[in-house]
Write a protein that holds these residues in place. Structure first.
Motif: not given
Length: 390
Positions: A222, A258, A261, A277, A280-282, A285, A310-311, A313-314
């Motif tokens: 990500i 951002r 997140g 998580i 879903t994010v991947t 994206s 969403i990026a 969050i990771v």
């Protein structure tokens, strides 16, 4: 926790860089094409891959503060060189110095933060404070973007680089105020780890903790993909005929989105599984990059906004997953592996992005990012270690 406010201040000035909002335009004005920029990105990634773990070892053995100071000082030198850059090798030199600085600070900063919290028995809140540090990044970057586009329109691109040089000097002075936290080791002999042991124990750690590797790979994928949004959004806006005066507003939006997140990641992990998580994010994206490649208009910017949302969050979750499982004496070294994997991915992703962008312009580059994210989602779901990871 005196180091906390200092880290906030350092992050603020380190990212208060009005040059970034017009960076690609400045480089293009000085003769840097998209393939040339991608070449420098690959140089950056290769340098970090070679130096990341050695600098992490140095940070663990001789002090995290020293590496953070070195990173900030190199940042000053980078902007001073950029002001006078006119040839490809000038930009390549700057990127090389940036890679050294990035590798010096990456593991050291997270290690210093975690051990500062550990001294105060607040290590369980690492994700929370890391998210806030990232939020400071974003707010600072947003302010720089808003002011940078207006200043560049009035005074020219080079003026922004002089301002950025000044901000980096302030960040360098602030790094000198940091205090080295005491490592949580039983005695001095335990802290005096031989250099070779750092390598062997790090490899052993990942062998014994395959779930950590899987989660770090997710952060790597990500993070590598979002890098090319940060690097080329300016050219995307130019392609859809957005005036330079509006770049600051778009840049601020891409970064401020951002914030949720980063600020809420530590709460999200208590409500959803890490597997849910990451998958879903991947997938979202991949959808965002695909739409940006297909649309080629202002709605494509909306898709990039989704990816940035969403990026954020990771990173706190992946870093927290790692740091809760490692020992203080080797914290910077093992954290450096996270950055090493990210930059190894940047080499692969950069090669693919550069190839398709050279053939189909940015449309091809973003289409490649969509395919990459989709392929990683399949890998992650099918990973033999997935159940252990989450």
């Amino acid at each position: 926790m005196p180091n906390l406010w200092k880290l906030y201040a350092i992050r603020f000035f380190y990212n208060l860089i009005p040059a970034y909002v017009i960076e690609r335009l400045f480089w293009e004005e000085r003769g840097m094409t998209i393939p040339m920029v991608v070449m420098t990105e690959i140089l950056f990634a290769v340098t970090i891959v070679l130096l990341e773990v050695p600098t992490g070892i140095i940070a663990d053995k001789w002090g995290r503060k020293r590496m953070i100071v070195l990173s900030a000082c190199l940042g000053c030198l980078e902007f001073l060189i950029l002001i006078f850059s006119t040839e490809f090798w000038h930009f390549a030199l700057v990127v090389f110095l940036a890679a050294i600085g990035s590798s010096a600070a990456s593991g050291a900063e997270n290690a210093l933060l975690y051990d500062s919290l550990l001294q105060d028995k607040s290590e369980a809140r690492f994700e929370k404070y890391l998210g806030r540090l990232n939020a400071v990044d974003i707010v600072s970057t947003m302010l720089a973007a808003l002011s940078g586009s207006l200043l560049a329109g009035k005074f020219g691109f080079e003026f922004n680089y002089w301002l950025s040089f000044g901000s980096m000097i302030v960040a360098s002075v602030l790094t000198l105020l940091l205090k080295e936290p005491k490592l949580q080791a039983a005695d001095e002999e335990e802290q005096a780890i031989p250099l070779r042991t750092y390598w062997t124990e790090s490899i052993r750690f990942f062998r014994l903790n395959p779930s950590v590797y899987v989660v770090m790979m997710a952060g790597m994928a990500i993070g590598a993909a979002i890098t090319y949004v940060d690097e080329f959004w300016q050219l995307y806006l130019e392609r859809v005929h957005i005036p330079v005066a509006a770049f600051g507003l778009f840049s601020a939006g891409l970064f401020v989105i951002r914030l949720p997140g980063n600020l809420l990641a530590y709460k999200l992990k208590d409500r959803l599984s890490l597997r849910t998580i990451i998958v879903t994010v991947t997938l979202l994206s991949a959808a965002g990059y695909a739409y940006a490649a297909w649309a080629k208009d202002i709605s494509g910017i909306a898709a990039l906004f989704l990816v940035c949302l969403i990026a954020g969050i990771v990173e706190p979750l992946a870093s927290g997953y790692l740091h809760h499982r490692i020992d203080s004496a080797m914290r910077a070294t093992i954290d450096s592996f996270q950055s090493l994997l990210l930059n190894a991915a940047l080499i692969v992703v950069g090669a693919g992005f550069g190839y398709f962008a050279s053939k189909l312009d940015l449309v091809g580059g973003f289409a490649f990012l969509a395919a990459f994210c989709l392929a990683f989602a399949v890998y992650f779901v099918r990973s033999s270690n997935l159940e252990k990871a989450v």
